[in-house]
Enzyme design. Structure first.
Site, PDB file in Angstrom:
ATOM      1  NE  ARG A 300      -5.723  -4.577   2.288  1.00  0.00           N
ATOM      2  CZ  ARG A 300      -4.618  -5.133   2.813  1.00  0.00           C
ATOM      3  NH1 ARG A 300      -4.914  -5.889   2.941  1.00  0.00           N
ATOM      4  NH2 ARG A 300      -3.658  -5.061   2.858  1.00  0.00           N
ATOM      5  CG  HIS A 304      -2.762  -6.104  -2.264  1.00  0.00           C
ATOM      6  ND1 HIS A 304      -2.905  -4.113  -1.072  1.00  0.00           N
ATOM      7  CD2 HIS A 304      -1.982  -6.082  -2.477  1.00  0.00           C
ATOM      8  CE1 HIS A 304      -1.552  -3.810  -1.932  1.00  0.00           C
ATOM      9  NE2 HIS A 304      -1.958  -5.322  -2.755  1.00  0.00           N
ATOM     10  CE1 TYR A 313      -1.523  -7.176   5.920  1.00  0.00           C
ATOM     11  CE2 TYR A 313      -0.735  -9.568   4.685  1.00  0.00           C
ATOM     12  CZ  TYR A 313      -1.888  -8.732   4.982  1.00  0.00           C
ATOM     13  OH  TYR A 313      -2.186  -7.675   3.605  1.00  0.00           O
TER      14      TYR A 313
END
Length: 420
Positions: A300, A304, A313
């Site tokens: 990805r 998200h 992160y």
């Protein structure tokens, strides 16, 4: 697994691939380890495999038809990425409430969707926009639910694909149930299988869903009843902010064998490998071979959802590693090397993608808000007393605004309370 998925060919493909590297996030990149199937490497070099190549005769033939089929795969991926970029921009501009980007996962979605027959049925999560488009969903219908104007977006039976499932992993059980129905219809003679067998089901899940009870229960039921199902996992490395290595110390494909389900791990950024693997899995499902689990290893590239900030992160250097494996650039390199993608072709594809994006933007902006009370319509097939009471309560709330007028026939309102 059948001999066509033999370990020898997968090992050869693995050696043609890449070395094990440590990413900045501390996770281990084993994209081409553990027998991962790959036919196109990052440079667009085609590696033959006798077992899988037999599923790609239509794109390997070297004919005008084969070139057209390859260009169609390329165009589908380019258009999917362009739709994704436009939808992201629309969300940032306040036209959508939320959007789950798919950038980086185009090959996994287009390759698997291209393997489907018209009578197959698809159950997806909320990120399979390219699959939905391949099934015939219009770009505007893809975005209706994200604009907050409907609980759905399209008629599932018009395209043989259920609308997106937001509850993580629930669609895996839905897929098993539908596959059981296909199996029962065949056994009762209600449906006569075609030349290539019965219809089949593909249920898409993400790597995060693999830790959900629904998915594990789906494995149990699918294996027990040997249903015509392909459980297709897009392992994009991150379940929101949790790396896949945190939830599984081994490749996800290994979980399938514990349920007695054949599993194959494929390079999800290689559209040809995904197409071949999915075609074989669907053939097995249609002809009585039962379910298959496919782990498509991809990435990805974006957040998200548009509510997420992956920079909190995820190290930027990890993106650099995966950018070199871009699925669209990989197929383009392969096509250009074979003289099958010209500058004119690329210009035409870009123009087609821009046209779709323009149509999407115009269509989304033109969507009218539904009447406020319509939220209570179609909750149940028949009138339900609880819903009736809730509708009356909300109607009274809206009527409490002095300048609000309610049309009780249509549910429309006007005045100050209309926007509440």
């Amino acid at each position: 697994m059948p001999s066509t998925m033999g370990s020898t060919s997968r090992d050869d493909l693995s050696r043609a691939g890449g070395a094990r590297t440590e990413t900045a996030s501390g996770t281990t990149d084993e994209t081409y380890a553990d027998g991962t199937v790959r036919l196109l490497d990052e440079k667009g070099v085609r590696h033959p495999d006798p077992g899988l190549d037999r599923w790609l005769t239509d794109v390997d033939a070297g004919t005008d038809e084969a070139r057209a089929a390859l260009l169609a795969l390329y165009e589908e991926m380019v258009v999917a990425r362009r739709i994704d970029a436009e939808a992201t921009a629309l969300q940032r501009q306040g036209e959508l409430a939320l959007w789950p980007p798919l950038q980086g996962q185009e090959a996994a979605q287009v390759g698997s969707a291209a393997a489907l027959r018209g009578d197959d049925f698809v159950f997806s999560s909320y990120r399979e926009h390219a699959v939905a488009r391949k099934r015939g969903v219009s770009p505007v219908d893809l975005l209706r639910v994200w604009r907050g104007v409907t609980a759905s977006g399209w008629d599932p039976y018009a395209v043989n694909m259920a609308t997106p499932q937001v509850i993580i992993g629930a669609q895996a059980l839905h897929g098993v149930g539908y596959a059981l129905g296909i199996q029962a219809d065949v056994e009762r003679g209600v449906v006569v299988p075609g030349e290539d067998g019965s219809a089949a089901v593909v249920a898409y899940v993400g790597d995060g869903a693999m830790s959900q009870g629904d998915v594990n229960e789906a494995f149990v039921f699918a294996a027990t009843w040997q249903v015509p199902l392909v459980l297709f996992c897009q392992n994009n490395q991150w379940a929101i902010s949790e790396p896949v290595t945190l939830q599984s110390g081994v490749p996800l494909v290994r979980r399938a064998s514990g349920f007695g389900v054949p599993g194959v791990r494929v390079d999800g950024n290689d559209v040809l490998a995904v197409l071949a693997v999915t075609r074989e899995a669907l053939h097995r499902a249609r002809t009585g071979g039962g379910p298959t689990f496919v782990e498509a290893v991809t990435y990805r590239m974006g957040p998200h959802t548009t509510a997420d900030d992956p920079t909190r992160y995820r190290d930027a250097s990890e993106l650099d590693v995966w950018a070199e494996r871009d699925p669209i650039a990989r197929l383009a390199s392969y096509l250009r090397a074979g003289g099958q993608l010209t500058d004119d072709d690329e210009a035409r594809v870009r123009a087609a993608a821009d046209a779709v994006a323009a149509e999407l933007r115009a269509g989304v902006v033109a969507i009218e808000d539904p009447p406020p009370l319509s939220v209570f319509d179609h909750v149940y097939a028949e009138e339900h007393p609880t819903v009736r009471a809730e509708r009356a309560e909300h109607e009274a709330y809206l009527a409490g605004f002095a300048d609000t007028t309610i049309d009780t026939t249509t549910g429309t309102t006007s005045g100050e309370g209309a926007d509440r």
